[in-house]
Motif scaffolding. Structure first.
Motif, PDB file in Angstrom:
ATOM      1  N   PRO A   1       0.839  -1.201   0.000  1.00  9.48           N
ATOM      2  CA  PRO A   1       0.000   0.000   0.000  1.00  9.48           C
ATOM      3  C   PRO A   1       0.876   1.254   0.000  1.00  9.48           C
ATOM      4  O   PRO A   1       1.920   1.292   0.656  1.00  9.48           O
ATOM      5  CB  PRO A   1      -0.807  -0.103   1.290  1.00  9.48           C
ATOM      6  CG  PRO A   1      -0.276  -1.248   2.053  1.00  9.48           C
ATOM      7  CD  PRO A   1       0.672  -1.997   1.203  1.00  9.48           C
TER       8      PRO A   1
ATOM      9  N   PRO B   1      -5.069   3.861   8.330  1.00  8.19           N
ATOM     10  CA  PRO B   1      -5.790   2.884   7.487  1.00  8.19           C
ATOM     11  C   PRO B   1      -4.874   1.834   6.891  1.00  8.19           C
ATOM     12  O   PRO B   1      -5.228   0.654   6.799  1.00  8.19           O
ATOM     13  CB  PRO B   1      -6.428   3.740   6.395  1.00  8.19           C
ATOM     14  CG  PRO B   1      -6.473   5.119   6.948  1.00  8.19           C
ATOM     15  CD  PRO B   1      -5.294   5.223   7.867  1.00  8.19           C
ATOM     16  N   ALA B   2      -3.664   2.232   6.480  1.00  3.62           N
ATOM     17  CA  ALA B   2      -2.709   1.268   5.914  1.00  3.62           C
ATOM     18  C   ALA B   2      -2.272   0.258   6.969  1.00  3.62           C
ATOM     19  O   ALA B   2      -2.155  -0.932   6.675  1.00  3.62           O
ATOM     20  CB  ALA B   2      -1.506   2.017   5.343  1.00  3.62           C
TER      21      ALA B   2
ATOM     22  N   ALA C   1      -4.035  -0.653   9.594  1.00  2.00           N
ATOM     23  CA  ALA C   1      -5.206  -1.476   9.932  1.00  2.00           C
ATOM     24  C   ALA C   1      -5.407  -2.595   8.921  1.00  2.00           C
ATOM     25  O   ALA C   1      -5.958  -3.638   9.262  1.00  2.00           O
ATOM     26  CB  ALA C   1      -6.452  -0.606  10.018  1.00  2.00           C
ATOM     27  N   ASN C   2      -4.969  -2.390   7.684  1.00  2.00           N
ATOM     28  CA  ASN C   2      -5.158  -3.383   6.632  1.00  2.00           C
ATOM     29  C   ASN C   2      -4.059  -4.431   6.579  1.00  2.00           C
ATOM     30  O   ASN C   2      -4.108  -5.322   5.736  1.00  2.00           O
ATOM     31  CB  ASN C   2      -5.279  -2.690   5.267  1.00  2.00           C
ATOM     32  CG  ASN C   2      -6.592  -1.977   5.132  1.00  2.00           C
ATOM     33  OD1 ASN C   2      -7.612  -2.406   5.675  1.00  2.00           O
ATOM     34  ND2 ASN C   2      -6.589  -0.881   4.410  1.00  2.00           N
TER      35      ASN C   2
END
Length: 91
Positions: free
Chosen positions: A67, A86-87, A89-90
């Motif tokens: 990402p 967000p990165a 969390a993924n």
């Protein structure tokens, strides 16, 4: 976790990105190794997350699997946190 901070030459702005990311990750309690790289070598590096500018993000898109976190203000910890969470969390 391995994070790559990328700029044109792998020296100036990538170092600023690295320092800002390190501060944010410390605040979040996330342990990561952050390396700096130039745009050319970044394409052959393995990383869990790439941090760079919009200009270089466009050059990396499609050539790497990690990402890409795009940051406008390299020293803004708030923006870095907003974009990194967000990165993270993924993963």
């Amino acid at each position: 976790m391995k994070i790559l901070a990328v700029c044109g030459n792998g020296l100036g702005s990538s170092m600023v990105l690295r320092m800002t990311a390190e501060a944010v990750l410390k605040d979040l309690g996330v342990k990561a190794s952050i390396k700096t790289a130039d745009i050319s070598s970044a394409k052959s590096e393995e990383a869990d997350i790439i941090i760079t500018s919009e200009q270089f993000s466009n050059m990396l898109t499609g050539s790497i699997d990690a990402p890409i976190v795009t940051v406008k203000n390299y020293v803004d910890r708030g923006e870095m946190k907003e974009k990194l969470e967000p990165a993270l969390a993924n993963l």
